[in-house]
Enzyme design. Structure first.
Site, PDB file in Angstrom:
ATOM      1  N   CYS A  46       2.642 -10.989  -4.692  1.00 27.47           N
ATOM      2  CA  CYS A  46       3.220 -11.423  -3.406  1.00 27.47           C
ATOM      3  C   CYS A  46       2.555 -12.708  -2.924  1.00 27.47           C
ATOM      4  CB  CYS A  46       3.046 -10.343  -2.342  1.00 27.47           C
ATOM      5  SG  CYS A  46       3.798  -8.785  -2.774  1.00 27.47           S
TER       6      CYS A  46
HETATM    7  C1  BEZ Z   1       1.689  -7.499  -6.123  1.00 24.97           C
HETATM    8  O1  BEZ Z   1       2.189  -8.234  -5.277  1.00 24.97           O
HETATM    9  O2  BEZ Z   1       0.923  -7.920  -6.948  1.00 24.97           O
HETATM   10  C2  BEZ Z   1       2.054  -6.047  -6.139  1.00 24.97           C
HETATM   11  C3  BEZ Z   1       2.447  -5.408  -4.989  1.00 24.97           C
HETATM   12  C4  BEZ Z   1       2.746  -4.058  -5.028  1.00 24.97           C
HETATM   13  C5  BEZ Z   1       2.653  -3.363  -6.225  1.00 24.97           C
HETATM   14  C6  BEZ Z   1       2.287  -4.043  -7.385  1.00 24.97           C
HETATM   15  C7  BEZ Z   1       1.980  -5.383  -7.346  1.00 24.97           C
END
Ligand code: BEZ
Length: 212
Positions: A46
Site C-alpha cells: 500500500c
Molecule cells: C501490503 O500492503 O503490503 C499488504 C496489505 C495487506 C495484506 C498484505 C499486504
C-alpha cells in the site's frame, strides 16, 4: 447493499478525509474520478501504491481526473502514514485519503470481500465519469500492487470513446490506431474519420486516433 455494476451511479457519501470533510459528488464536480481502496495503513505494498499515485498526480490532473484513496483506518493513522509515504517514496501525497473506520463507505462500494479478509478492504478501483456513472471496476488481491499505468491507459480509452465513436483494441496505447465503433456505417466513415480507415473485416475497421 446492491451489487454495483458498470453504468450505475457511484453512490454518494459524506466522509472525513485528510483534506477535510467531503461530499463525494460535490467534491468530484465536473471531473472524472478515481476512488481506490487499500487494505491498511503502514503496510508495504500500500505504501508503494499511494506513493506511485502521488508521483502520478500530474498525469491524473492532465486527464481532468481527481483521485481519492480509502482504508478503514482513522485520520490520525493516515496523517502519520503519509509522512512515511512521503519519506520512502520520495513524494508528497497531495490527494485525500478517506478515514472509513466504521466501514460505511467500504460496504457501500462492496470493498470488503470476507473470504479474502473479513476486516480489511481489498484493492478496489472505481473510475467515475463526470456524469457520476461507474465506468470501470477492478479488484486486486492484497498481495499484488496495482499497475497505475494501466489505470491511466483505461482513463485515456474511456475519455476517447466518450468523445468519438471509437473503442480501443487490446494493449492499445495513447497514439495508436483505434477501432471504429460498430454503430458507424461504412458510408459515414470518411466524414467522421477524415484521417482515413482500414476495413479489415466488416466488423473490424481501424482509424488513426482521432484527437492526435
Ligand atoms: C501490503 O500492503 O503490503 C499488504 C496489505 C495487506 C495484506 C498484505 C499486504
Amino acid at each position: 447493499m446492491a451489487t454495483l455494476r458498470l453504468g450505475d451511479i457511484a453512490p454518494d457519501f459524506e466522509a472525513e478525509t485528510t483534506q477535510g470533510r467531503i461530499k463525494f459528488h460535490d467534491w468530484l464536480g465536473n471531473s472524472w474520478g478515481v476512488l481506490f481502496s487499500h487494505p491498511a495503513d503502514f503496510t508495504p505494498v500500500c505504501t508503494t501504491e499511494l506513493g506511485t499515485v502521488a508521483n502520478y498526480f500530474k498525469e491524473f490532473e492532465k486527464r481532468n481526473t481527481k483521485v481519492i484513496a480509502l482504508s478503514v483506518d482513522g485520520l490520525d493513522s493516515h496523517f502519520k502514514w503519509i509522512k512515511d509515504i512521503n519519506e520512502t517514496q520520495n513524494t508528497t501525497v497531495n490527494f485525500p485519503i478517506i478515514a472509513d473506520e466504521n466501514k460505511r463507505i467500504a460496504e457501500l462500494y462492496d470493498m470488503i470481500h470476507p473470504k479474502a479478509n473479513e476486516n480489511f478492504t481489498v484493492r478496489s478501483v472505481f473510475v467515475i465519469a463526470p456524469d457520476k456513472k461507474i465506468k470501470l471496476m477492478m479488484t486486486y488481491p492484497a498481495s499484488t500492487g496495482r499497475n497505475f499505468d494501466e489505470l491511466l491507459r483505461v482513463i485515456d480509452s474511456l475519455q476517447l470513446s466518450a468523445e468519438y465513436k471509437v473503442a480501443t483494441p487490446a494493449n492499445w496505447k495513447e497514439g495508436e490506431d483505434v477501432v471504429i465503433g460498430l454503430s458507424v456505417k461504412d458510408e459515414d466513415i470518411p466524414l467522421k474519420f477524415p484521417k482515413g480507415s482500414r476495413r479489415i473485416k466488416p466488423y473490424l475497421r481501424m482509424t488513426p486516433q482521432p484527437n492526435k
